[in-house]
Design an enzyme around this catalytic site. Sequence first.
Site, PDB file in Angstrom:
ATOM      1  N   ASP A 138       0.882  -1.163   0.000  1.00 40.95           N
ATOM      2  CA  ASP A 138       0.000   0.000   0.000  1.00 40.95           C
ATOM      3  C   ASP A 138       0.927   1.222   0.000  1.00 40.95           C
ATOM      4  O   ASP A 138       2.113   1.110   0.348  1.00 40.95           O
ATOM      5  CB  ASP A 138      -0.864  -0.046   1.264  1.00 40.95           C
ATOM      6  CG  ASP A 138      -1.644   1.233   1.451  1.00 40.95           C
ATOM      7  OD1 ASP A 138      -2.264   1.698   0.482  1.00 40.95           O
ATOM      8  OD2 ASP A 138      -1.620   1.785   2.580  1.00 40.95           O
TER       9      ASP A 138
ATOM     10  N   ASP B  74      -0.087   5.082   0.889  1.00 41.41           N
ATOM     11  CA  ASP B  74      -0.320   6.065   1.958  1.00 41.41           C
ATOM     12  C   ASP B  74      -0.175   5.424   3.335  1.00 41.41           C
ATOM     13  O   ASP B  74      -0.880   4.457   3.645  1.00 41.41           O
ATOM     14  CB  ASP B  74      -1.749   6.622   1.863  1.00 41.41           C
ATOM     15  CG  ASP B  74      -1.968   7.453   0.615  1.00 41.41           C
ATOM     16  OD1 ASP B  74      -1.558   8.612   0.613  1.00 41.41           O
ATOM     17  OD2 ASP B  74      -2.534   6.922  -0.357  1.00 41.41           O
TER      18      ASP B  74
HETATM   19  C1  G6P Z   1      -5.634   5.959  -0.190  1.00 39.01           C
HETATM   20  C2  G6P Z   1      -5.827   6.645   1.135  1.00 39.01           C
HETATM   21  C3  G6P Z   1      -7.247   7.108   1.312  1.00 39.01           C
HETATM   22  C4  G6P Z   1      -7.689   7.927   0.105  1.00 39.01           C
HETATM   23  C5  G6P Z   1      -7.570   7.087  -1.150  1.00 39.01           C
HETATM   24  C6  G6P Z   1      -7.937   7.866  -2.404  1.00 39.01           C
HETATM   25  O1  G6P Z   1      -6.170   4.695  -0.136  1.00 39.01           O
HETATM   26  O2  G6P Z   1      -5.498   5.781   2.208  1.00 39.01           O
HETATM   27  O3  G6P Z   1      -7.326   7.885   2.491  1.00 39.01           O
HETATM   28  O4  G6P Z   1      -9.023   8.379   0.256  1.00 39.01           O
HETATM   29  O5  G6P Z   1      -6.211   6.675  -1.278  1.00 39.01           O
HETATM   30  O6  G6P Z   1      -6.992   8.864  -2.616  1.00 39.01           O
HETATM   31  P1  G6P Z   1      -7.041  10.003  -3.707  1.00 39.01           P
HETATM   32  O7  G6P Z   1      -5.633  10.535  -3.706  1.00 39.01           O
HETATM   33  O8  G6P Z   1      -7.399   9.352  -5.018  1.00 39.01           O
HETATM   34  O9  G6P Z   1      -8.043  10.977  -3.280  1.00 39.01           O
HETATM   35 MG    MG Z   2      -2.637   3.203   3.600  1.00 42.39          MG
END
Ligand code: G6P
Ligand code: MG
Length: 326
Positions: free
Chosen positions: A110, A112
């Site tokens: 993953d 983030d």
């Molecule tokens: C990751 C993060 C989420 C976020 C998602 C979409 O999974 O953990 O918190 O909402 O990405 O991210 P984006 O950058 O497309 O808004």
């Molecule tokens: Mg994450």
Amino acid sequence: MKIKKNEELLLIENLGGSVPDSKFAKSAGLKCEDGMLFCTPLLPEGSRTLSFDLTFRKRTSSWKISRKRISVSFQSGYSCKIVFEGKLFRIGGGKQSISVDRIPSGVVFDLDGVLVDSAICHYRAWKSIADELKIKFDEKKNDLLRGVSRRESLMVMIEGQIELTEEQIQHYMHKKNELYKKLVDESGEALLLPGVKPFLSSLKLAGLKLSVASSSKNTPSLLKQTGLDKFYFDAIADGNDIKNSKPHPEVFLLAAKRMGVKPSRCIAVEDAPAGIEAGRSAGMMTFGIGYADLGKCDFHMESIEKTDPVEIFGLMSKLNSKDITF
Ligand code: G6P
Ligand code: MG
């Protein structure tokens, strides 16, 4: 016996008994690092097998490497840690033989909160939208948004508090993303979490395939900002490629497919409950990072920085235990 980095030369010189040939060592993929011997063979075009005796500190091991299998017999008295294509073996004591099927294995990360410190930027951006909408939102609620798409995150945030029209949904999604990108830009180099690059390098050295599986549509720019876009990953799957975000397994399955590894041969590294669930549904072993309440992950560490790559090699050997015969 511990093999040290500076003993690599000695090891190479001992390959094939009295005939030193470093090209040979290269195709056997033998390397020493951090007290471990790594074997990730790259057989030269046209050659089907590679057989040699390796004499090290007066003990001999006999190796046979083919495209499908690695087999080694160790004389008694051998004691060392060996990593065959990402799987850890501890050799010690009496006579021993190992035979391992060479099936690609991989680690799916993953992004983030695992490789980059952007989870806090997502939270701050959503918090600012929540304040503007005058709705309740705190870090606990934010945990439910980890790994979840931008749209679903907004839905979870407003649930039971207010309703928005489609136009407003689009407006706040856009606004959140602009705030998020500003915060990420401000983080500069600090966005990359400590220890990530050396960790990834060790896994690559061990012959593992590596990929990123993130629900974020900002994945390409985050990888670029942190220099993770070059060299490290064999495949990327992100929010731009998928219909269903985590806990659906789609992004993990796509990452595994793109790196050419069966999901059952992968470890998913995740910081979110939704991500652990996604990894499990994809049929992968799961490695939780950071956040304490990750449910049923197979292994849990505080951060990548605190994780010894040996943990991954150990998990890999469990994952592939079916292939090992002693
Ligand atoms: C990751 C993060 C989420 C976020 C998602 C979409 O999974 O953990 O918190 O909402 O990405 O991210 P984006 O950058 O497309 O808004
Ligand atoms: Mg994450």
